[in-house]
Write a protein that holds these residues in place. Sequence first.
Motif, PDB file in Angstrom:
ATOM      1  N   GLU A  29       0.828  -1.211   0.000  1.00  0.00           N
ATOM      2  CA  GLU A  29       0.000   0.000   0.000  1.00  0.00           C
ATOM      3  C   GLU A  29       0.861   1.259   0.000  1.00  0.00           C
ATOM      4  O   GLU A  29       0.590   2.209  -0.738  1.00  0.00           O
ATOM      5  CB  GLU A  29      -0.951  -0.003   1.192  1.00  0.00           C
ATOM      6  N   ALA A  30       1.926   1.278   0.796  1.00  0.00           N
ATOM      7  CA  ALA A  30       2.802   2.452   0.846  1.00  0.00           C
ATOM      8  C   ALA A  30       3.489   2.690  -0.497  1.00  0.00           C
ATOM      9  O   ALA A  30       3.587   3.835  -0.963  1.00  0.00           O
ATOM     10  CB  ALA A  30       3.838   2.287   1.957  1.00  0.00           C
ATOM     11  N   HIS A  31       3.943   1.621  -1.140  1.00  0.00           N
ATOM     12  CA  HIS A  31       4.618   1.752  -2.434  1.00  0.00           C
ATOM     13  C   HIS A  31       3.651   2.269  -3.509  1.00  0.00           C
ATOM     14  O   HIS A  31       3.991   3.196  -4.262  1.00  0.00           O
ATOM     15  CB  HIS A  31       5.212   0.397  -2.836  1.00  0.00           C
ATOM     16  N   VAL A  32       2.473   1.685  -3.559  1.00  0.00           N
ATOM     17  CA  VAL A  32       1.478   2.101  -4.553  1.00  0.00           C
ATOM     18  C   VAL A  32       1.009   3.529  -4.259  1.00  0.00           C
ATOM     19  O   VAL A  32       0.838   4.337  -5.178  1.00  0.00           O
ATOM     20  CB  VAL A  32       0.296   1.103  -4.597  1.00  0.00           C
ATOM     21  N   LEU A  35       1.079   6.561  -6.967  1.00  0.00           N
ATOM     22  CA  LEU A  35      -0.152   7.220  -7.401  1.00  0.00           C
ATOM     23  C   LEU A  35      -0.159   8.707  -7.035  1.00  0.00           C
ATOM     24  O   LEU A  35      -0.603   9.541  -7.833  1.00  0.00           O
ATOM     25  CB  LEU A  35      -1.374   6.527  -6.799  1.00  0.00           C
ATOM     26  N   GLN A  36       0.335   9.037  -5.846  1.00  0.00           N
ATOM     27  CA  GLN A  36       0.393  10.446  -5.439  1.00  0.00           C
ATOM     28  C   GLN A  36       1.332  11.224  -6.349  1.00  0.00           C
ATOM     29  O   GLN A  36       0.994  12.312  -6.813  1.00  0.00           O
ATOM     30  CB  GLN A  36       0.843  10.578  -3.977  1.00  0.00           C
ATOM     31  N   ALA A  37       2.516  10.676  -6.580  1.00  0.00           N
ATOM     32  CA  ALA A  37       3.519  11.373  -7.388  1.00  0.00           C
ATOM     33  C   ALA A  37       3.062  11.545  -8.839  1.00  0.00           C
ATOM     34  O   ALA A  37       3.254  12.610  -9.429  1.00  0.00           O
ATOM     35  CB  ALA A  37       4.849  10.620  -7.342  1.00  0.00           C
ATOM     36  N   GLY A  38       2.464  10.520  -9.386  1.00  0.00           N
ATOM     37  CA  GLY A  38       2.110  10.551 -10.804  1.00  0.00           C
ATOM     38  C   GLY A  38       0.758  11.144 -11.136  1.00  0.00           C
ATOM     39  O   GLY A  38       0.557  11.654 -12.245  1.00  0.00           O
ATOM     40  N   HIS A  39      -0.174  11.086 -10.172  1.00  0.00           N
ATOM     41  CA  HIS A  39      -1.552  11.441 -10.527  1.00  0.00           C
ATOM     42  C   HIS A  39      -2.306  12.204  -9.449  1.00  0.00           C
ATOM     43  O   HIS A  39      -3.486  12.529  -9.633  1.00  0.00           O
ATOM     44  CB  HIS A  39      -2.322  10.159 -10.876  1.00  0.00           C
ATOM     45  N   GLU A  97      -8.571   6.642  -3.108  1.00  0.00           N
ATOM     46  CA  GLU A  97      -9.251   7.356  -4.193  1.00  0.00           C
ATOM     47  C   GLU A  97      -9.210   6.527  -5.474  1.00  0.00           C
ATOM     48  O   GLU A  97     -10.222   6.391  -6.170  1.00  0.00           O
ATOM     49  CB  GLU A  97      -8.593   8.716  -4.419  1.00  0.00           C
ATOM     50  N   TYR A  98      -8.048   5.961  -5.772  1.00  0.00           N
ATOM     51  CA  TYR A  98      -7.920   5.101  -6.945  1.00  0.00           C
ATOM     52  C   TYR A  98      -8.886   3.919  -6.836  1.00  0.00           C
ATOM     53  O   TYR A  98      -9.599   3.603  -7.801  1.00  0.00           O
ATOM     54  CB  TYR A  98      -6.476   4.601  -7.098  1.00  0.00           C
ATOM     55  N   SER A  99      -8.912   3.275  -5.678  1.00  0.00           N
ATOM     56  CA  SER A  99      -9.781   2.111  -5.477  1.00  0.00           C
ATOM     57  C   SER A  99     -11.243   2.474  -5.664  1.00  0.00           C
ATOM     58  O   SER A  99     -12.005   1.734  -6.289  1.00  0.00           O
ATOM     59  CB  SER A  99      -9.574   1.516  -4.086  1.00  0.00           C
ATOM     60  N   LEU A 100     -11.639   3.624  -5.127  1.00  0.00           N
ATOM     61  CA  LEU A 100     -13.022   4.060  -5.257  1.00  0.00           C
ATOM     62  C   LEU A 100     -13.375   4.319  -6.715  1.00  0.00           C
ATOM     63  O   LEU A 100     -14.424   3.862  -7.203  1.00  0.00           O
ATOM     64  CB  LEU A 100     -13.266   5.317  -4.416  1.00  0.00           C
ATOM     65  N   ALA A 112      -3.951   6.529 -14.503  1.00  0.00           N
ATOM     66  CA  ALA A 112      -3.346   6.023 -13.275  1.00  0.00           C
ATOM     67  C   ALA A 112      -3.231   4.498 -13.241  1.00  0.00           C
ATOM     68  O   ALA A 112      -2.385   3.967 -12.516  1.00  0.00           O
ATOM     69  CB  ALA A 112      -4.160   6.502 -12.066  1.00  0.00           C
ATOM     70  N   ARG A 113      -4.049   3.805 -14.016  1.00  0.00           N
ATOM     71  CA  ARG A 113      -4.053   2.333 -13.947  1.00  0.00           C
ATOM     72  C   ARG A 113      -2.677   1.726 -14.234  1.00  0.00           C
ATOM     73  O   ARG A 113      -2.221   0.862 -13.470  1.00  0.00           O
ATOM     74  CB  ARG A 113      -5.128   1.757 -14.865  1.00  0.00           C
ATOM     75  N   PRO A 114      -1.961   2.147 -15.285  1.00  0.00           N
ATOM     76  CA  PRO A 114      -0.633   1.559 -15.500  1.00  0.00           C
ATOM     77  C   PRO A 114       0.336   1.849 -14.346  1.00  0.00           C
ATOM     78  O   PRO A 114       1.161   0.997 -14.000  1.00  0.00           O
ATOM     79  CB  PRO A 114      -0.145   2.217 -16.804  1.00  0.00           C
ATOM     80  N   THR A 115       0.231   3.020 -13.743  1.00  0.00           N
ATOM     81  CA  THR A 115       1.073   3.360 -12.596  1.00  0.00           C
ATOM     82  C   THR A 115       0.761   2.437 -11.427  1.00  0.00           C
ATOM     83  O   THR A 115       1.669   1.909 -10.769  1.00  0.00           O
ATOM     84  CB  THR A 115       0.849   4.828 -12.181  1.00  0.00           C
ATOM     85  N   ASN A 116      -0.522   2.247 -11.155  1.00  0.00           N
ATOM     86  CA  ASN A 116      -0.953   1.357 -10.075  1.00  0.00           C
ATOM     87  C   ASN A 116      -0.443  -0.062 -10.311  1.00  0.00           C
ATOM     88  O   ASN A 116       0.139  -0.676  -9.413  1.00  0.00           O
ATOM     89  CB  ASN A 116      -2.478   1.364  -9.979  1.00  0.00           C
ATOM     90  N   ASP A 117      -0.640  -0.551 -11.518  1.00  0.00           N
ATOM     91  CA  ASP A 117      -0.243  -1.928 -11.830  1.00  0.00           C
ATOM     92  C   ASP A 117       1.276  -2.114 -11.733  1.00  0.00           C
ATOM     93  O   ASP A 117       1.749  -3.109 -11.187  1.00  0.00           O
ATOM     94  CB  ASP A 117      -0.750  -2.330 -13.219  1.00  0.00           C
TER      95      ASP A 117
END
Length: 152
Positions: free
Chosen positions: A26-29, A33-37, A43-46, A117-122
């Motif tokens: 969770e910390a890594h993702v 996500l914060q840095a890129g988007h 928020e991403y999950s929602l 954001a999806r590619p960043t998350n993945d």
Amino acid sequence: MTATDPALTALSSGWCALSLLHGRIEAHVERALQAGHGLSVREYSLLDVLSRQHNGEGGHLRMTQVADSVVLSPSATTRLVSRLEERGLLSRYLCPTDRRGIYTDVSQDGLRLLAEARPTNDAALREALAQAARNPELAPLVRAVESLNVPA
């Protein structure tokens, strides 16, 4: 069972390892996500959960279902929805068949941000799992996660 029972100790150790794996992922993702988007993991999950709704029977989720899906309390989910709505990423409206129900849809801006954001998350998820797999204590859990074939 006593506090020193080997079975309890093993169970406790397993739980600690699972908690550690979750926290690291969770910390890594979150950082990615914060840095890129400018999005948090929640928020991403929602956005992801709400983007999967459809207009057919049972296609729209009620707020309690959304809360369960993102593992938040109903009040925390409502606050999260409000923040994303203020950013123009979501919209809310009354259920046409039950005026007590409120539905939430992802806006076009929200869908666009989610797609970006999806590619960043993945990638961040894959990186976090690869890092955790190098830890002997976490490696079995990583293998278990990677073996899951859960439909989205």
